[in-house]
Design a protein around this motif. Sequence first.
Motif, short mmCIF file in Angstrom:
data_model
loop_
_atom_site.label_atom_id
_atom_site.label_comp_id
_atom_site.label_asym_id
_atom_site.label_seq_id
_atom_site.Cartn_x
_atom_site.Cartn_y
_atom_site.Cartn_z
N LEU A 124 -29.61 8.83 0.52
CA LEU A 124 -29.20 9.85 -0.44
C LEU A 124 -29.97 11.17 -0.24
N LYS A 125 -31.26 11.03 0.06
CA LYS A 125 -32.06 12.23 0.32
C LYS A 125 -31.50 12.99 1.52
N GLU A 126 -31.20 12.22 2.57
CA GLU A 126 -30.67 12.86 3.77
C GLU A 126 -29.32 13.53 3.49
N ASN A 127 -28.47 12.84 2.73
CA ASN A 127 -27.18 13.41 2.37
C ASN A 127 -27.34 14.66 1.50
N LEU A 128 -28.27 14.62 0.59
CA LEU A 128 -28.52 15.77 -0.28
C LEU A 128 -29.06 16.94 0.53
N CYS B 250 -28.28 22.00 2.92
CA CYS B 250 -28.37 22.85 4.10
C CYS B 250 -27.03 23.54 4.35
N LYS B 251 -25.98 22.81 4.09
CA LYS B 251 -24.66 23.38 4.28
C LYS B 251 -24.31 24.36 3.16
N LEU B 252 -24.90 24.21 2.06
CA LEU B 252 -24.60 25.05 0.90
C LEU B 252 -24.89 26.54 1.17
#
Length: 168
Positions: free
Chosen positions: A136-140, A145-147
């Motif tokens: 979840l941390k990696e996904n967040l 980062c994409k945001l």
Amino acid sequence: MASTLLSPMVDYYNDEEELDSVDEDEDRSFRGRDSEEDTEDASETDLAKHDEDDYVEIKEQMYQDKLASLKRQLQQLQEGTLQEYQKRMKKLDQQYKERLRSADLFLQLETEQVERNYIKEKKAAVKEFDDKKVELKENLISSLCKLPIFFNKQVFLTLLTSVKLFTH
């Protein structure tokens, strides 16, 4: 007169008295033999009767002895002092104690097994939680980062749109 009517043997005896005495002697000798045989038969019968009485008496005595023995055993059983009863009770008590010991060991074994399974499941749950947390941390982080890129694109598009509006 009697001599003429009797058999030739009677002729040998001349008078009736002699004939009567001979008959009496013969009767006595036959009776003597009969009485001896009767005595032997009677004594055999008495012996058989006596033996039968003894047999019945012995059988009755054996019955009474056995009955007394069984009554004594019943009394001892009721008192709890009968040796055979005590042996069986001791054996049953040993079996009972062995079963209790076995049940206690089984309970300990099962408890240890459950505790081991609990610890394994807890470790697996903690590991799964940590793995999910990392994922979840990696996904967040990836999303975050994409945001800015997304925002930058949005800002850029907005700027372009506004510039076009002004330029037209």
